[in-house]
Design a protein around this motif. Structure first.
Motif, PDB file in Angstrom:
ATOM      1  N   THR A  83       0.819  -1.214   0.000  1.00  0.00           N
ATOM      2  CA  THR A  83       0.000   0.000   0.000  1.00  0.00           C
ATOM      3  C   THR A  83       0.855   1.267   0.000  1.00  0.00           C
ATOM      4  OG1 THR A  83      -0.149  -0.323   2.371  1.00  0.00           O
ATOM      5  CG2 THR A  83      -2.062  -0.964   1.065  1.00  0.00           C
ATOM      6  N   TYR A 113       3.942   2.530   8.169  1.00  0.00           N
ATOM      7  CA  TYR A 113       4.574   1.809   9.272  1.00  0.00           C
ATOM      8  C   TYR A 113       3.683   0.657   9.727  1.00  0.00           C
ATOM      9  CZ  TYR A 113       1.920   4.211  13.078  1.00  0.00           C
ATOM     10  OH  TYR A 113       0.957   4.685  13.932  1.00  0.00           O
ATOM     11  N   TYR A 153      -6.113   2.321   8.743  1.00  0.00           N
ATOM     12  CA  TYR A 153      -5.293   1.162   8.405  1.00  0.00           C
ATOM     13  C   TYR A 153      -5.028   1.212   6.898  1.00  0.00           C
ATOM     14  CZ  TYR A 153      -3.666  -3.656   8.349  1.00  0.00           C
ATOM     15  OH  TYR A 153      -2.906  -4.784   8.203  1.00  0.00           O
ATOM     16  N   PRO A 154      -3.804   0.891   6.451  1.00  0.00           N
ATOM     17  CA  PRO A 154      -3.509   1.052   5.023  1.00  0.00           C
ATOM     18  C   PRO A 154      -4.418   0.221   4.110  1.00  0.00           C
ATOM     19  CG  PRO A 154      -1.488   0.605   6.265  1.00  0.00           C
ATOM     20  CD  PRO A 154      -2.634   0.396   7.202  1.00  0.00           C
ATOM     21  N   ILE A 155      -4.888   0.840   3.071  1.00  0.00           N
ATOM     22  CA  ILE A 155      -5.566   0.122   1.983  1.00  0.00           C
ATOM     23  C   ILE A 155      -5.614   1.055   0.770  1.00  0.00           C
ATOM     24  CG2 ILE A 155      -7.929   0.765   2.690  1.00  0.00           C
ATOM     25  CD1 ILE A 155      -8.852  -2.009   1.659  1.00  0.00           C
ATOM     26  N   THR A 156      -5.340   0.502  -0.381  1.00  0.00           N
ATOM     27  CA  THR A 156      -5.400   1.245  -1.628  1.00  0.00           C
ATOM     28  C   THR A 156      -6.866   1.299  -2.068  1.00  0.00           C
ATOM     29  OG1 THR A 156      -3.261   0.249  -2.132  1.00  0.00           O
ATOM     30  CG2 THR A 156      -4.411   1.284  -3.972  1.00  0.00           C
ATOM     31  N   ASN A 198      -4.657   5.655   0.530  1.00  0.00           N
ATOM     32  CA  ASN A 198      -3.515   5.836   1.431  1.00  0.00           C
ATOM     33  C   ASN A 198      -3.047   7.282   1.592  1.00  0.00           C
ATOM     34  OD1 ASN A 198      -3.083   3.101   2.260  1.00  0.00           O
ATOM     35  ND2 ASN A 198      -2.510   2.696   0.138  1.00  0.00           N
ATOM     36  N   PRO A 230      -4.415   8.815   5.198  1.00  0.00           N
ATOM     37  CA  PRO A 230      -3.593   8.647   6.404  1.00  0.00           C
ATOM     38  C   PRO A 230      -2.211   9.290   6.275  1.00  0.00           C
ATOM     39  CG  PRO A 230      -3.979   6.524   5.317  1.00  0.00           C
ATOM     40  CD  PRO A 230      -4.923   7.513   4.702  1.00  0.00           C
ATOM     41  N   GLU A 231      -1.636   9.254   5.077  1.00  0.00           N
ATOM     42  CA  GLU A 231      -0.319   9.869   4.917  1.00  0.00           C
ATOM     43  C   GLU A 231      -0.405  11.378   5.162  1.00  0.00           C
ATOM     44  OE1 GLU A 231       1.297   6.420   1.868  1.00  0.00           O
ATOM     45  OE2 GLU A 231       0.965   8.426   1.073  1.00  0.00           O
ATOM     46  N   GLN A 246      -1.856   4.763  13.378  1.00  0.00           N
ATOM     47  CA  GLN A 246      -2.149   3.726  12.404  1.00  0.00           C
ATOM     48  C   GLN A 246      -2.533   2.487  13.188  1.00  0.00           C
ATOM     49  OE1 GLN A 246       0.238   3.446   8.757  1.00  0.00           O
ATOM     50  NE2 GLN A 246       0.439   1.348   9.441  1.00  0.00           N
ATOM     51  N   SER A 295      -5.869  -2.695  12.636  1.00  0.00           N
ATOM     52  CA  SER A 295      -6.869  -3.208  11.693  1.00  0.00           C
ATOM     53  C   SER A 295      -7.962  -2.157  11.548  1.00  0.00           C
ATOM     54  CB  SER A 295      -7.497  -4.507  12.193  1.00  0.00           C
ATOM     55  OG  SER A 295      -8.316  -4.245  13.322  1.00  0.00           O
ATOM     56  N   GLU A 296      -8.868  -2.377  10.615  1.00  0.00           N
ATOM     57  CA  GLU A 296      -9.986  -1.458  10.454  1.00  0.00           C
ATOM     58  C   GLU A 296     -10.933  -1.546  11.644  1.00  0.00           C
ATOM     59  OE1 GLU A 296      -8.846  -3.393   8.049  1.00  0.00           O
ATOM     60  OE2 GLU A 296      -8.518  -2.179   6.259  1.00  0.00           O
ATOM     61  N   LEU A 350     -12.275  -9.169  -2.002  1.00  0.00           N
ATOM     62  CA  LEU A 350     -11.100  -8.311  -2.116  1.00  0.00           C
ATOM     63  C   LEU A 350     -11.192  -7.459  -3.376  1.00  0.00           C
ATOM     64  CD1 LEU A 350      -8.557  -7.678  -0.629  1.00  0.00           C
ATOM     65  CD2 LEU A 350      -7.417  -9.526  -1.837  1.00  0.00           C
TER      66      LEU A 350
END
Lengths: 276, 355
Positions: free
Chosen positions: A131, A135, B29-32, B35, B38-39, B54, B57-58, B113
């Motif tokens: 992704t 971190y 939580y990271p997911i395309t 992103n 959150p960044e 972070q 999990s979701e 997914l």
């Protein structure tokens, strides 16, 4: 002359090229894994590989074995269900650090606590690479990532210690530089009855490496070569990984304990006899 | 108000809007393909005294949001389709407890997914409750980077005003593309009195924030109260945009990315002398039912254009009744139609109409 790569029968060549970046350590981990399978001479029809989501989550899809690509974090419960419904299978979970110990952390702990008879191989590249390099649960303090632009300040998991305290019977850690030892540990882990765990310290030149002075796969390999210290059976509390520090590798735990299925069969024996 | 023009990705515009709106707690939580949110928050929250975590999990993210919001803070999380499915439990709890928060869904193709291409296939989930129980989430559908910012600001205001969860339903295309955005310089978010939060019971009786009502009569009463609130939202918060619908024979109904494409289609048709218009719902819940009905009464046909196999079209049909035919054009799985492709579908209606 035979020009076929000896690993080819184990790979789904129709799915090549793979998605991994050049210099990535996942390919090396898969290579060691296949060689370990070859060493064990295990019939292919007895093996199932389960992966979750992420870069390492793609492993199951490239292996020419019965494989399953699960939801994010749920590789271990899926593998548990598979094993319970068909105890003759050798079930291997092959996934990344984020998948196994962040979103899947509770499952990891509980599979180890049950001493579920599965092997978990965790490729730890210290970030969520697929992704974009956020971190994760293993990112060392000080290391930068796309969501820790000022450097991480959370204490990372010490995975071997976590696995040991939760109940794993076999725990080892190697880097992608240690291909022979890794292959041997994977072999031992798959031969072990109960919850076995192998941590593979792996480079991610594209994301984690770029932000943390490991710009190429070669930089990481040199670091692993010069900064790895092999120890057999040290205290797992002494093997924390820091930022650009020494890496303790080796076989840490190798003990005997009844597995979940041993316990189940033992406890249910009387009940089953009554029904019969 | 003073503005500064910035070139922002849609996802960054959401981050910018959230901080302007007083959001100080972001968990995700990271997911395309989301992103950049959150960044952006991890980069910019520290400077305004905010907190970024972070989560593992979701599920953790939505519960962190619940906690920060129950303490009185303005909190947000963002994810994409599979991650938002994981959050549904928490969203249902927040609806029951009336804890306000903003949840961003940068939708990607499903089910499961799925893929990472843009889609609008989470419409049902976002507008019909999504989790268990009798509840709705207010749902805003931006169609430009500017709206990603503006509607995020609005989302926080609405969430606090009604003590509800507000969903921003974007998609991968809106999240990833960059456009120039007018960012207000001196925006002051409206403060709402929060006499229900958990801030320590000094000098007042202790409060309880809960969604558990074991007495059926009490739970029914609670649901009547929630229902009353949703009725008020439906009365006051409907938002939509009309684009050349006044004299239109055929009206396209589309939101978000589809609406952007449909605008181009309307221009193409108008250049050919075809009377085509667009009605764009901005709020998907509450749904602009009356406006769609009114439009249908004047038009010869409506064409609902979606990046799904047909979800909003059900609401449009319900609103239109037998006022005029409602047709559907959809692509899915991350595939996006070109304006030409939609225009071809429009032309086919014309032919059918005459024949």
């Amino acid at each position: 002359m035979n020009t076929q790569n000896p690993l080819e029968p184990y790979l789904r060549l129709d799915r090549m090229p793979h998605i991994w970046c050049s210099g990535c350590g996942i390919g090396t981990s898969v290579n060691c894994f296949i060689r370990a399978l070859m060493d064990l001479n295990m019939p292919k029809e007895k093996i199932c590989v389960v992966s979750g989501i992420g870069c390492t989550g793609r492993v199951a899809g490239y292996l020419n074995l019965d494989s399953f690509h699960t939801t994010h974090g749920r590789a271990i419960p899926f593998a548990t269900g598979l094993k319970l419904a068909n105890p003759d299978l050798k079930v291997i979970v092959f996934s990344g650090d984020g998948d196994l110990v962040a979103i899947g952390g509770n499952h990891f702990i509980h599979a180890a606590q049950r001493n579920m008879d599965i092997t978990v191989i965790c490729v730890n590249n210290f970030n969520y690479a697929m992704t974009g390099g956020q971190y994760g649960p293993t990112t060392p303090i000080q290391a930068k990532s796309s969501t820790a632009p000022y450097g991480s300040f959370q204490m990372p998991f010490n995975l071997p210690k976590l696995a040991e305290s939760a109940g794993a019977v076999y725990v080892a850690r190697w880097t992608t530089y240690h291909v022979r030892q890794l292959r041997k540990s994977m072999r031992e882990a798959m031969n072990k009855k109960g919850f076995s765990f192998v941590e593979v310290i792996s480079q991610c030149p594209t994301l984690y490496g770029r932000k943390n002075q490991f710009r190429s796969g070669r930089d990481s390999m040199l670091w692993y070569k010069e900064h790895s210290v092999a120890r057999n059976h040290p205290l797992t509390s002494d093997i924390n990984l820091g930022f650009r520090t020494y890496i303790l590798v080796g076989k840490f735990i190798d003990i005997e304990k009844p597995t979940f299925l041993d316990g189940l069969n033992e406890r249910y024996k009387g009940v089953r006899e009554k029904i019969a | 108000m003073k503005y500064v023009t910035k070139l922002l990705k849609g996802n960054e515009a959401i981050g910018e809007g959230a901080i302007l709106a007083g959001c100080r707690y972001y968990f995700g939580y990271p997911i395309t393909p989301q992103n950049e949110i959150p960044e952006y928050m991890s980069r910019n929250l520290p400077a305004v005294g905010g907190t970024f975590v972070q989560s593992e999990s979701e599920l953790a993210a939505i519960n962190l949001v619940m906690g920060a919001a129950a303490a009185g803070g303005r909190a947000m999380t963002s994810s994409s389709s599979p991650g938002v499915s994981l959050m549904q439990e928490g969203i249902s709890y927040m609806a029951g407890m009336e804890v306000p928060a903003v949840v961003v869904n940068v939708v990607r193709g499903g089910p499961g997914l799925g893929g990472i291409g843009p889609a609008q296939s989470d419409y049902f989930q976002a507008t019909k409750g999504g989790g268990h129980g009798d509840y709705f989430t207010l749902c805003l559908a931006p169609s430009t980077a500017q709206e990603m910012l503006d509607l995020t600001i609005l989302a926080f205001d609405i969430a606090d005003r009604y003590r509800c969860v507000t969903i921003i339903l974007a998609d991968g295309l809106l999240g990833q593309m960059a456009e120039s955005v007018e960012v207000p310089l001196d925006y002051k978010p409206r403060e709402y009195k929060k006499d229900w939060i958990m801030d320590g019971c000094k000098g007042r009786p202790p409060r309880i924030v809960r969604s558990l009502f074991l007495d059926p009569a009490e739970l029914e009463k609670h649901n009547f109260h929630l229902s009353e609130k949703y009725r008020e939202i439906c009365k006051k918060e409907v938002r939509f945009e009309r684009f050349k619908t006044r004299d239109a024979d055929i009206v396209l109904v589309a939101y978000g990315t589809s609406a952007r494409i449909c605008k181009a289609v309307v221009e193409m048709a108008r250049a050919d002398g075809l009377k085509l218009g667009l009605l764009r719902p901005v709020t998907l819940y509450p749904f602009p039912e009356k406006e769609i009905r009114k439009t249908a009464e004047r038009a010869k046909a409506l064409l609902v254009v979606e990046l799904s196999m047909g979800q909003m079209v059900q609401d449009v049909k319900r609103a239109v009744g037998d006022a005029c035919p409602v047709l559907f054009k959809g692509r899915t799985g991350g595939m996006v139609f070109t304006p030409e492709e939609v225009y071809q579908s429009v032309k086919k209606i014309k032919i059918k109409d005459e024949g």
